[in-house]
Design a protein around this motif. Structure first.
Motif, mmCIF file in Angstrom:
data_model
loop_
_atom_site.group_PDB
_atom_site.id
_atom_site.type_symbol
_atom_site.label_atom_id
_atom_site.label_comp_id
_atom_site.label_asym_id
_atom_site.label_seq_id
_atom_site.Cartn_x
_atom_site.Cartn_y
_atom_site.Cartn_z
ATOM 1 N N SER A 130 0.629 4.263 -0.599
ATOM 2 C CA SER A 130 0.202 5.531 -0.016
ATOM 3 C C SER A 130 0.490 5.574 1.482
ATOM 4 O O SER A 130 0.527 6.655 2.089
ATOM 5 C CB SER A 130 -1.291 5.767 -0.260
ATOM 6 N N HIS A 185 3.625 13.767 -1.418
ATOM 7 C CA HIS A 185 3.160 12.579 -2.125
ATOM 8 C C HIS A 185 1.800 12.106 -1.609
ATOM 9 O O HIS A 185 1.380 10.986 -1.908
ATOM 10 C CB HIS A 185 4.201 11.463 -2.009
ATOM 11 N N ASN A 186 1.133 12.999 -0.863
ATOM 12 C CA ASN A 186 -0.189 12.688 -0.320
ATOM 13 C C ASN A 186 -0.169 11.367 0.441
ATOM 14 O O ASN A 186 -1.091 10.555 0.361
ATOM 15 C CB ASN A 186 -1.234 12.621 -1.448
ATOM 16 N N GLY A 187 0.934 11.155 1.171
ATOM 17 C CA GLY A 187 1.127 9.907 1.901
ATOM 18 C C GLY A 187 0.462 9.913 3.264
ATOM 19 O O GLY A 187 -0.016 10.943 3.758
ATOM 20 N N HIS A 201 -2.237 12.209 7.687
ATOM 21 C CA HIS A 201 -1.458 12.791 6.586
ATOM 22 C C HIS A 201 -0.347 13.617 7.225
ATOM 23 O O HIS A 201 -0.367 14.843 7.238
ATOM 24 C CB HIS A 201 -2.386 13.653 5.731
ATOM 25 N N LYS A 233 0.874 -1.186 0.000
ATOM 26 C CA LYS A 233 0.000 0.000 0.000
ATOM 27 C C LYS A 233 0.905 1.228 0.000
ATOM 28 O O LYS A 233 1.231 1.785 1.053
ATOM 29 C CB LYS A 233 -0.924 -0.003 1.220
ATOM 30 N N ARG A 272 9.492 3.999 -0.507
ATOM 31 C CA ARG A 272 8.969 5.260 0.020
ATOM 32 C C ARG A 272 10.090 6.164 0.525
ATOM 33 O O ARG A 272 10.103 7.363 0.265
ATOM 34 C CB ARG A 272 7.940 4.971 1.120
#
Length: 316
Positions: A142, A235-237, A165, A140, A178
């Motif tokens: 994200s 990265h909108n992680g 976030h 995953k 990542r």
């Protein structure tokens, strides 16, 4: 030569196979803090099956020579893990460079990593929680970080773990795909971030995290964690966050690199296993609200901010 180690392990039973993540510990000149960190880690479930890397930075000044040697004498006696590798730096890198270099080397070798500094004392379920989460969310992308620390927010009604976030650095883990997105370049970041970006990066102006980026750009700070948080943001992680902390930071005694004595972030840890991991990969809006409420509560008041800016004006 580094080798992966497999053992039987599962969230539901003992028959699921997984590779335990390497654990990396960064130390410098605080032997008592280091002892407490290592001893607590050694009491963890799966500690005896884990490979541990200790990166010992070299002394920055003559004053630190004997302190660093005491730390190195101690870590050479540690024998409670499956394997222990000690990397003694021959020259001082500083905290940020030591961590960036060490994390990059080990995560690239293993594909995943668990990271501690010398003032992070862990619950006995910390290693299990980190490995469970690193296994569950490995595909995953994200999900960019697993955090063992939780801020002292209001936890009533929150699930056992949830996503934010955000990013953190007190007992954390990630994967190489990542971490390889990480970049410490304050000038580039300042050019890329819009005012709207800064507003949300600051948790809708709950706290001025952006000021750390400016401090690095001006040479007043030399840190790394704010750039990891920025990487996750860009990265909108998401970071997996435990409702109840599995670590406690014992470094708020002015002994660390940043000489902090703040009590705002101090929590205790829980010695119970984490059993819930969300399947919906999205930020908890309620968790974010609670976090913003916490930061608004601790942020400097107007007068302190004015005095800080005046001080910075005369220092510049």
């Amino acid at each position: 030569m580094m080798e992966n180690y497999e053992k039987l392990h599962s969230l539901e039973d003992n028959n699921k196979r997984m590779n335990l993540s390497p654990i990396v510990v960064f130390v410098y000149n605080r032997v008592e803090h280091t002892k407490r960190t290592i001893e607590a880690l050694a009491e963890n479930i799966y500690a005896e099956d884990s490979e541990v890397y200790i990166f010992s930075d070299a002394p920055k000044t003559e004053v630190d020579v004997s302190k660093v040697e005491k730390v190195r004498e101690y870590i050479r006696t540690v024998n409670k893990f499956k394997s222990l590798y000690i990397i003694e730096r021959s020259k001082n890198l500083g905290l940020a460079a030591n961590i960036i270099d060490g994390v990059t080397k080990i995560v690239d070798q293993y594909g995943k990593i668990i990271v501690l500094e010398d003032d992070i004392v862990t619950s006995k379920y910390f290693i299990k929680y980190m490995n469970d989460a690193l296994s569950i969310y490995k595909d995953k992308t994200s999900v960019m970080e697993i955090s063992g620390y939780s801020y002292p927010i209001d936890t009533k009604g929150l699930s056992e773990t949830f996503f934010l976030h955000f990013g953190d650095c007190w007992g954390w883990g990630t994967w190489n795909d990542r971490w390889n997105l990480f970049e410490k370049d304050p000038n580039k970041l300042i050019k890329q971030f819009t005012l709207r970006d800064i507003y949300h990066f600051n948790l809708e102006n709950s706290y001025d995290f952006w000021n750390q980026v400016i401090g690095n750009e001006k040479g007043k700070l030399n840190t790394w964690a704010i750039f990891w948080t920025a990487t996750i943001f860009q990265h909108n992680g998401l970071m997996l966050y435990p409702r109840d902390s599995l670590v406690v930071n014992i470094g708020f005694d002015a002994s660390g690199d940043h000489k902090s004595t703040s009590v705002d972030y101090i929590t205790d840890y829980v010695d119970t296993p984490v059993t819930y991991f969300p399947t919906d990969i999205e930020e908890s809006l309620e968790g974010r609200r609670r976090l913003k409420r916490f930061f608004k509560k601790i942020r400097p008041n107007l007068m302190r901010r004015i005095l800080h800016r005046v001080k910075n004006f005369f220092v510049s």
